[in-house]
Design an enzyme around this catalytic site. Structure first.
Site, mmCIF file in Angstrom:
data_model
loop_
_atom_site.group_PDB
_atom_site.id
_atom_site.type_symbol
_atom_site.label_atom_id
_atom_site.label_comp_id
_atom_site.label_asym_id
_atom_site.label_seq_id
_atom_site.Cartn_x
_atom_site.Cartn_y
_atom_site.Cartn_z
ATOM 1 C CD GLU A 72 -2.496 2.054 -3.393
ATOM 2 O OE1 GLU A 72 -3.234 2.807 -3.512
ATOM 3 O OE2 GLU A 72 -1.698 1.989 -2.382
ATOM 4 C CG ASP A 91 -1.745 0.874 1.125
ATOM 5 O OD1 ASP A 91 -2.423 1.545 1.005
ATOM 6 O OD2 ASP A 91 -1.667 1.521 2.530
#
Length: 746
Positions: A397, A361
């Site tokens: 990401e 993330d």
């Protein structure tokens, strides 16, 4: 606190006050060696650390013992006869000087950053905060209230587990098809999972789940965060919960809410079941921030252990946090011990829990040094050289909200990246936006403009149409606007630029024409995803048309909005599921759709062929003039199987495919081209005919009426009859499509 109950003696083994021996400064965390437990915790600025022992349920503090040794900034001690099951926490002493970056407060019980299991859940209250709430100086004040009654606790574990014949699938990147899913959302309403197991790892470990995914054809599940995390106080006040889980507080411990029984081995049993079905397990991990928030947030772990070391603070105002995450704080991976903590966590999940990869993330933060993003930063270098991590799937990401935060295509070799350009381009193309052909061609051919460098491969582009964040597939074609009222933020949250289209009415419709067009658009989007070069990622539930009722930010919807409604699958949903399985089977049958070289469209004199040729509806090759025609919405992509790299021979690699996409609203007549060494074109996919079970063939020069807003795929036959490999592929596809559908088919 010298007295202990029988519960404490069960794990400590003595009726006398416990005495810690010096132990070792490694490994960090609480480690049982069969004779006792070694405790080690990093803090560069603490003056004293106390080990706090609790009863089995973590309700009552029984004893506090000072860790006796301090070596290389590690506080450590060894407790003889302590055993797995022992419950503990820490109290850490040091200066409370927020203006200097220090927030020590021994009145606050702290979680061990290396805790392998947590006991209990966080309960919000003013005692959790290191400062006195409401004081005129805000976080500069000091709160002396004890937080232990509100805190979860840590439990010592025995990591032993019998894996049996379990073997990792080791699926190559080229063959990977990722399926993003949520532990609870996937299982909570699944009627084929025992009710007591729903919402847990035990539910995902049910054989029917693995059977469903294997029959669907995916090769890996990507689980939304399963590290222990906290429900934000503002959500609790509104009666909501942190559903997605991007609010970690313990990087080694599975979330207690996903354990049916208080046994970490439950996660291992789930991994074992997936591996037995040939399915890899990838974890979505959040190492960029923690649940402790900014200077006004609670003191739960790192903030009270050594705030100045664990977090990035403003250099000239260390009272405040650098907030590149948008969540209040940023973990400081420039500190070697903090970097070690993250690397140790990854290795723990890779080796002890046997997961196959990680999706990071806001990964740009992990690669950001004080001077900015650096692809040679300490974290990326640590992963690249690590003999364990560099053999696992690593997915970034590649963006955050900090300066220079958008870094798609800039991660180093060995990494894959979420490609949001693929998402936005494919959505816009099928919506019918003008001038999309050049960008669309780049995305479906592997995004070489972003990734074709330094030996990176097309699989580095993780292609997706939808993900947990944003509209799902059904809502993408059913809503023009987000409908997030249930989140309690007056519909201000979530993305507003979704490239979505409701096709004539907002939300559910009983208009047959609208329904038919929406269903075809779902098939168009799913087929584009699965037939493009790169690594496809499917959002769980998209394969049968799950809806979130227009909510494109269901982060707080731990309810029927986000849970997959297996009993509610409609007839159209079953058809979409059959179609999705068919297209996945096609992708797996033809390795030319899984190339490990980028399509460049250049003529190969030795082979007398181009690897990809872009065709006009006339069957002629597109020119620069045609590429710049903003009104063009239909073209063909000819993948010539003869253009395989020298020395590479794969079954099916020599298949020549023609993919035609028509985003125009009306029929376009497309002339099927003549191709050397071929005789006919055999129709394999037509999104306007999802139930097609036969495979009609067409002569070169045949003018095919391509339905408005549809996708087709043909395979070149070198004979008047189907080639053997095609017959085999069709057989597998038809065998799948004729099976009963649903969450429990075998």
């Amino acid at each position: 606190m010298s007295s202990k109950s029988s519960a404490s003696r069960r794990f400590i083994g003595s009726g006398q006050r416990s005495v810690l021996q010096e132990g070792r400064p490694f490994p960090l965390g609480a480690t049982w060696d069969g004779l006792g437990v070694n405790f080690a915790i990093f803090s560069a600025n603490a003056t004293k650390v106390e080990l706090c022992i609790f009863d089995f349920d973590g309700k009552r503090e029984l004893e506090r013992i000072e860790l006796p040794e301090y070596t290389d900034e590690i506080w450590h001690g060894y407790l003889p006869e302590a055993r797995p099951g022992m419950v503990y926490g820490y109290r850490v002493y040091g200066p409370y000087e927020p203006d200097a970056g220090h927030r020590f407060n021994p009145n606050k019980l702290l979680l061990d950053p290396y805790a392998k299991q947590l006991v209990g859940n966080l309960k919000w209250g003013p005692e959790l905060f290191g400062y006195r709430i409401g004081h005129k100086d805000k976080d500069l004040s000091y709160d002396e209230r004890d937080s232990a009654r509100l805190m979860p606790k840590c439990r010592v574990i025995d990591p032993a587990f019998t894996w049996g014949s379990e073997r990792k699938p080791m699926t190559s990147w080229e063959r990977s098809i990722v399926y993003e899913m949520h532990v609870k959302g996937y299982t909570k309403l699944n009627p084929h999972i025992p009710e007591k197991e729903r919402g847990t790892f035990a539910g995902l470990a049910h054989a029917r789940v693995a059977n469903y995914l294997r029959a669907l054809g995916v090769t890996a599940v990507e689980l939304l965060p399963i590290h222990a995390f906290v429900d934000d106080s503002y959500l609790v006040e509104k009666g909501l919960a942190n559903y997605w889980g991007y609010n970690s507080i313990a990087f080694f411990a599975p979330a207690p809410r996903y354990l049916q029984l208080p046994l970490v081995s439950e996660f291992k049993e789930m991994v074992n079941q997936f591996h037995n079905a040939g399915i890899e397990v990838i974890l979505d991990v959040v190492y960029n921030h923690t649940a402790e928030g900014n200077e006004l947030g609670p003191t739960l772990s790192l903030k009270g252990i050594d705030n100045a070391s664990y977090y990035r603070l403003l250099p000239d105002q260390p009272r405040y946090y650098i907030n590149d995450t948008g969540t209040g704080n940023t973990v400081n991976l420039s500190n070697s011990r903090v970097l070690q903590m993250v690397a140790d966590s990854l290795r723990y999940w890779a080796q002890e829990m046997r997961v196959d990869g990680f999706r990071f993330d806001l990964a740009t933060i992990l690669a950001r040094e004080p001077y900015g993003f650096d692809e040679n930063g300490s974290f990326l270098d640590a992963c690249r050289q690590d003999p364990v991590l560099n053999s696992h799937k690593l997915i970034a990401e590649p963006w955050d909200v900090g300066p220079g935060g958008y870094q798609v295509g800039q991660f180093p070799p060995g990494w894959a990246e979420w490609n949001d350009k693929f998402r936005d381009t494919v959505r816009a193309y099928w919506k019918g936006d003008e001038g999309m052909l050049p960008e669309f061609a780049k995305r479906i051919s592997g995004s070489g403009d972003l990734f074709n460098k330094r030996g990176r491969k097309p699989w580095a582009s993780v292609n997706f149409i939808t993900a947990h964040d944003g509209f799902n597939l059904n809502d993408l074609v059913s809503y023009n606007d987000k409908h997030n009222e249930a989140n309690g933020e007056d519909n201000r949250d979530g993305h507003s630029n979704n490239h979505s289209w409701n096709h004539g009415t907002e939300g559910p419709s009983d208009d047959e024409e609208i329904i038919e067009l929406r269903e075809r658009q779902k098939r168009n989007l799913m087929a584009t995803l699965l037939l493009s070069q790169g690594t496809p990622m499917i959002l769980a539930g998209d394969e049968f048309g799950h809806t979130q009722q227009g909510n494109n930010n269901a982060y707080a919807q731990d309810n029927e909005i986000a849970w997959l409604n297996w009993d509610g699958i409609t007839a159209n949903g079953r058809k979409l599921l059959e179609f999705s399985r068919k297209v996945i089977a096609v992708r797996r049958a033809y390795p030319i759709l899984q190339r490990n070289r980028f399509l460049i469209g250049e003529y190969n004199e030795e082979l007398d062929v181009k690897d990809v040729t872009w065709l006009l509806p006339t069957g002629d090759e597109m020119s620069d003039e045609h590429w710049h025609d903003g009104n063009a919405r239909c073209f063909g992509m000819l993948l010539d199987g003869r253009a395989q790299p020298t020395g590479i021979k794969k079954r099916g690699m020599d298949a020549t495919l023609l993919i035609i996409t028509n985003a125009y609203h009306d029929v376009v007549e497309f002339t099927l081209p003549e191709v050397p060494e071929g005789r006919k074109w055999v129709s394999l996919i037509d999104t306007n005919q999802p139930d097609m079970t036969n495979t009609p063939s067409y002569d070169f020069g045949h003018v095919y009426g391509v339905t408005g807003r549809s996708l087709l795929m043909f395979v070149l036959s070198q004979e008047d009859r189907q080639p053997r490999n095609l017959r085999e592929a069709i057989g597998r596809i038809l065998d799948i499509s004729e099976r009963p559908v649903g969450p429990g088919y075998d």
